[in-house]
Design a protein around this motif. Structure first.
Motif, PDB file in Angstrom:
ATOM      1  N   GLU A 276     -15.596 -35.290  10.381  1.00 11.50           N
ATOM      2  CA  GLU A 276     -16.071 -35.970   9.053  1.00 11.50           C
ATOM      3  C   GLU A 276     -14.795 -35.910   8.254  1.00 11.50           C
ATOM      4  O   GLU A 276     -14.810 -36.791   7.085  1.00 11.50           O
ATOM      5  CB  GLU A 276     -17.248 -35.471   8.559  1.00 11.50           C
ATOM      6  N   THR A 277     -13.878 -35.065   8.342  1.00  9.33           N
ATOM      7  CA  THR A 277     -13.026 -34.624   7.251  1.00  9.33           C
ATOM      8  C   THR A 277     -11.399 -35.385   7.755  1.00  9.33           C
ATOM      9  O   THR A 277     -10.622 -35.387   6.945  1.00  9.33           O
ATOM     10  CB  THR A 277     -12.786 -33.390   7.137  1.00  9.33           C
ATOM     11  N   ALA A 278     -11.434 -35.795   9.016  1.00  8.90           N
ATOM     12  CA  ALA A 278     -10.045 -36.062   9.600  1.00  8.90           C
ATOM     13  C   ALA A 278      -9.545 -37.367   9.053  1.00  8.90           C
ATOM     14  O   ALA A 278     -10.633 -38.430   9.054  1.00  8.90           O
ATOM     15  CB  ALA A 278      -9.951 -36.045  11.034  1.00  8.90           C
ATOM     16  N   ASP A 279      -8.412 -37.698   9.051  1.00  7.77           N
ATOM     17  CA  ASP A 279      -7.855 -39.078   8.398  1.00  7.77           C
ATOM     18  C   ASP A 279      -7.532 -39.856   9.648  1.00  7.77           C
ATOM     19  O   ASP A 279      -6.570 -39.942   9.919  1.00  7.77           O
ATOM     20  CB  ASP A 279      -6.485 -38.741   7.478  1.00  7.77           C
ATOM     21  N   LEU A 280      -8.628 -40.268  10.231  1.00 13.20           N
ATOM     22  CA  LEU A 280      -8.641 -41.278  11.441  1.00 13.20           C
ATOM     23  C   LEU A 280      -7.860 -42.458  11.443  1.00 13.20           C
ATOM     24  O   LEU A 280      -7.775 -43.227  10.329  1.00 13.20           O
ATOM     25  CB  LEU A 280     -10.030 -41.527  11.931  1.00 13.20           C
ATOM     26  N   SER A 281      -7.157 -42.734  12.383  1.00 19.59           N
ATOM     27  CA  SER A 281      -6.225 -44.061  12.525  1.00 19.59           C
ATOM     28  C   SER A 281      -7.115 -45.164  12.658  1.00 19.59           C
ATOM     29  O   SER A 281      -8.417 -45.026  12.937  1.00 19.59           O
ATOM     30  CB  SER A 281      -5.138 -43.940  13.670  1.00 19.59           C
ATOM     31  N   SER A 282      -6.633 -46.319  12.436  1.00 22.62           N
ATOM     32  CA  SER A 282      -7.417 -47.655  12.768  1.00 22.62           C
ATOM     33  C   SER A 282      -7.853 -47.645  14.119  1.00 22.62           C
ATOM     34  O   SER A 282      -8.890 -48.119  14.415  1.00 22.62           O
ATOM     35  CB  SER A 282      -6.439 -48.816  12.332  1.00 22.62           C
ATOM     36  N   THR A 283      -6.919 -47.133  15.175  1.00 27.63           N
ATOM     37  CA  THR A 283      -7.387 -47.332  16.510  1.00 27.63           C
ATOM     38  C   THR A 283      -8.452 -46.179  16.853  1.00 27.63           C
ATOM     39  O   THR A 283      -9.275 -46.592  17.664  1.00 27.63           O
ATOM     40  CB  THR A 283      -6.060 -46.780  17.362  1.00 27.63           C
ATOM     41  N   ALA A 284      -8.452 -45.025  16.044  1.00 27.31           N
ATOM     42  CA  ALA A 284      -9.731 -44.137  16.541  1.00 27.31           C
ATOM     43  C   ALA A 284     -10.855 -44.546  16.009  1.00 27.31           C
ATOM     44  O   ALA A 284     -12.012 -44.637  16.330  1.00 27.31           O
ATOM     45  CB  ALA A 284      -9.173 -42.824  15.764  1.00 27.31           C
ATOM     46  N   ARG A 285     -10.968 -45.277  14.831  1.00 30.03           N
ATOM     47  CA  ARG A 285     -11.960 -46.019  14.071  1.00 30.03           C
ATOM     48  C   ARG A 285     -12.436 -47.089  14.720  1.00 30.03           C
ATOM     49  O   ARG A 285     -13.535 -47.312  15.042  1.00 30.03           O
ATOM     50  CB  ARG A 285     -11.463 -46.316  12.637  1.00 30.03           C
ATOM     51  N   SER A 286     -11.648 -47.797  15.460  1.00 29.53           N
ATOM     52  CA  SER A 286     -12.077 -48.765  16.495  1.00 29.53           C
ATOM     53  C   SER A 286     -12.719 -48.438  17.481  1.00 29.53           C
ATOM     54  O   SER A 286     -13.966 -48.857  18.130  1.00 29.53           O
ATOM     55  CB  SER A 286     -11.024 -49.774  16.751  1.00 29.53           C
ATOM     56  N   TRP A 287     -12.329 -47.359  18.172  1.00 29.09           N
ATOM     57  CA  TRP A 287     -12.852 -46.671  19.210  1.00 29.09           C
ATOM     58  C   TRP A 287     -14.345 -46.120  19.057  1.00 29.09           C
ATOM     59  O   TRP A 287     -15.322 -46.456  19.690  1.00 29.09           O
ATOM     60  CB  TRP A 287     -12.059 -45.434  19.758  1.00 29.09           C
ATOM     61  N   ILE A 288     -14.445 -45.565  17.667  1.00 31.05           N
ATOM     62  CA  ILE A 288     -15.621 -45.111  17.464  1.00 31.05           C
ATOM     63  C   ILE A 288     -16.734 -46.231  17.213  1.00 31.05           C
ATOM     64  O   ILE A 288     -17.979 -46.275  17.642  1.00 31.05           O
ATOM     65  CB  ILE A 288     -15.511 -44.096  16.028  1.00 31.05           C
ATOM     66  N   SER A 289     -16.339 -47.135  16.209  1.00 36.92           N
ATOM     67  CA  SER A 289     -17.358 -48.376  16.153  1.00 36.92           C
ATOM     68  C   SER A 289     -17.595 -49.168  17.250  1.00 36.92           C
ATOM     69  O   SER A 289     -18.986 -49.561  17.443  1.00 36.92           O
ATOM     70  CB  SER A 289     -16.738 -49.149  15.047  1.00 36.92           C
ATOM     71  N   GLU A 290     -16.558 -49.283  18.208  1.00 39.21           N
ATOM     72  CA  GLU A 290     -16.981 -50.048  19.474  1.00 39.21           C
ATOM     73  C   GLU A 290     -17.923 -49.096  20.495  1.00 39.21           C
ATOM     74  O   GLU A 290     -18.723 -49.676  21.069  1.00 39.21           O
ATOM     75  CB  GLU A 290     -15.649 -50.427  20.063  1.00 39.21           C
ATOM     76  N   THR A 291     -17.478 -48.062  20.711  1.00 41.69           N
ATOM     77  CA  THR A 291     -18.304 -47.057  21.454  1.00 41.69           C
ATOM     78  C   THR A 291     -19.817 -47.068  20.936  1.00 41.69           C
ATOM     79  O   THR A 291     -20.738 -47.135  21.419  1.00 41.69           O
ATOM     80  CB  THR A 291     -17.824 -45.449  21.371  1.00 41.69           C
ATOM     81  N   ARG A 292     -20.066 -46.930  19.661  1.00 37.23           N
ATOM     82  CA  ARG A 292     -21.534 -46.886  18.871  1.00 37.23           C
ATOM     83  C   ARG A 292     -21.853 -48.346  19.366  1.00 37.23           C
ATOM     84  O   ARG A 292     -23.208 -48.380  19.656  1.00 37.23           O
ATOM     85  CB  ARG A 292     -21.467 -46.750  17.686  1.00 37.23           C
TER      86      ARG A 292
END
Length: 301
Positions: A276-292
Motif C-alpha cells: 500500500e506504500t510502494a510507489d508502483l510503476s504504471s506497468t505494476a498498476r496495470s498488472w494489478i488492475s487487469e488481474t483484479r
C-alpha cells in the motif's frame, strides 16, 4: 555554470538582451547578473558593451560554441534518461508461491504479456511467507499466493476460492461412480501425492488422517505436470487443485476429475498482494488492475 552558459547562448542567438530575457522568463537585470557572474567565473569578457548594444567578443564566440555543445549533450542526456525511465517502468517483478506458479500464474502472465509485449518480466518464487516478504520489502511489485494474507502495509485482494478434486484416468473404476464416490473410496487406492514439505502434502496428509484413510502411495512428486503425465501410465489417482484442471489438460492426458463432497474442506483462497506504500510503476498498476478485473465476480467453490 551550465544554466548561465545557456542564458548566454540565448542572448547571442536573439541578438538582444530584451528578447532573451522574455524567452528565458527573466528580468533584464537578473539576466545581466547571470552574464556578469559567468564572465567572473571564466575570467573573460564575453561582450563588448557599447551603450545599450552588446557585441560578442572573439572569446565569447569560443564560449558560445562550447555552450552549444553542452546544450546538445544535455539534450542527449535527457533523451536517454527518458528512455531509461520508460524502460524501468516497463519492468514488472512478480512473486509467486510454488502452487500458484503451476496453476494460476501462467494464464495471467500470458494474458498480460499479450497486451503489454514490451514488458520485461522478472519472477521470484518461494513459499507463501517468502513472497509476502518480497512484496513487503519492495523486491516484488506484486505477488500471487494461495492464501489470504493479513499484514500491515500490504493490500490483499482475494481472487478466487479453490479446492482439491480427485483425478483419475479415463476408464478408472471410480468413473462409474461419478457423483456418488466418497473419501472411503480412497482407502487402498493407488495414488501419486505431493512431496513432503509442500503445502498440498500437509493438506492431503491432514485430510487422510481426519478421514481415517490410508491410500496406496505409489509416488511422491512436487510437480503438477509430472503427476498429470504419470497418472495414466501408473493407473493411479491424485488430488489436484480444481483451478489447475483445465478441460484441455484433462482431455489431452486421458484424465477425468471427480467431485467428492468431503474435498470442499480443502478450500483455500488464492490472493493478489501488493504494498500500500510502494510507489508502483504504471506497468505494476496495470498488472494489478487487469488481474483484479479478470477475476471480477468470479468465485470457485
Amino acid at each position: 555554470m551550465f544554466e548561465d552558459l545557456n542564458a548566454f547562448a540565448v542572448i547571442v542567438e536573439q541578438s538582444s538582451l530584451n528578447k532573451a530575457s522574455k524567452l528565458l522568463n527573466l528580468s533584464q537585470p537578473a539576466l545581466s547578473r547571470k552574464i556578469a557572474k559567468l564572465e567572473e567565473e571564466l575570467g573573460v569578457q564575453l561582450f563588448d558593451r557599447r551603450g545599450k548594444r552588446l557585441e560578442i567578443t572573439s572569446t565569447g564566440r569560443f564560449v558560445y560554441t562550447f555552450a552549444l555543445e553542452q546544450r546538445q549533450r544535455q539534450l542527449r542526456f535527457l533523451q536517454k534518461l527518458s528512455r531509461h525511465k520508460n524502460e524501468a517502468q516497463s519492468m514488472l517483478t512478480l512473486g509467486a508461491s510454488l502452487t500458484t506458479l503451476q496453476t494460476t500464474l501462467p494464464t495471467l502472465v500470458e494474458a498480460f504479456m499479450s497486451k503489454h509485449p514490451q514488458t520485461e518480466l522478472k519472477l521470484l518464487t518461494g513459499k507463501t511467507h517468502e513472497i509476502v516478504a518480497f512484496v513487503r520489502d519492495k523486491k516484488a511489485d506484486a505477488g500471487v499466493v494461495g492464501s489470504a494474507i493479513h499484514e500491515a502495509g500490504l493490500r490483499c485482494i482475494p481472487l478466487f476460492d479453490d479446492h482439491l478434486e480427485l483425478v483419475v484416468p479415463l476408464g478408472h473404476e471410480l468413473t462409474a461412480r461419478a457423483g456418488t464416490a466418497s473419501m472411503k473410496d480412497l482407502q487402498g487406492l493407488p495414488m501419486i501425492i505431493f512431496s513432503k514439505g509442500t503445502w498440498y502434502r500437509s493438506l492431503t496428509d491432514d485430510l487422510f488422517q481426519r478421514s481415517g484413510i490410508m491410500p496406496d502411495i505409489r509416488m511422491e512428486i512436487d510437480s503438477f505436470e509430472a503427476i498429470v503425465r504419470l497418472l495414466p501410465t501408473c493407473k493411479a489417482s491424485a488430488l489436484l487443485p480444481k483451478s489447475y484442471l483445465r478441460s484441455e489438460l484433462l482431455r489431452d492426458n486421458g484424465l477425468t476429475a471427480l467431485f467428492l463432497p468431503d474435498l470442499k474442506e480443502t478450500r483455500r483462497t488464492t490472493s493478489l498482494i501488493y504494498s500500500e506504500t510502494a510507489d508502483l510503476s504504471s506497468t505494476a498498476r496495470s498488472w494489478i488492475s487487469e488481474t483484479r478485473a479478470s477475476f471480477a465476480g468470479y468465485r470457485m467453490v
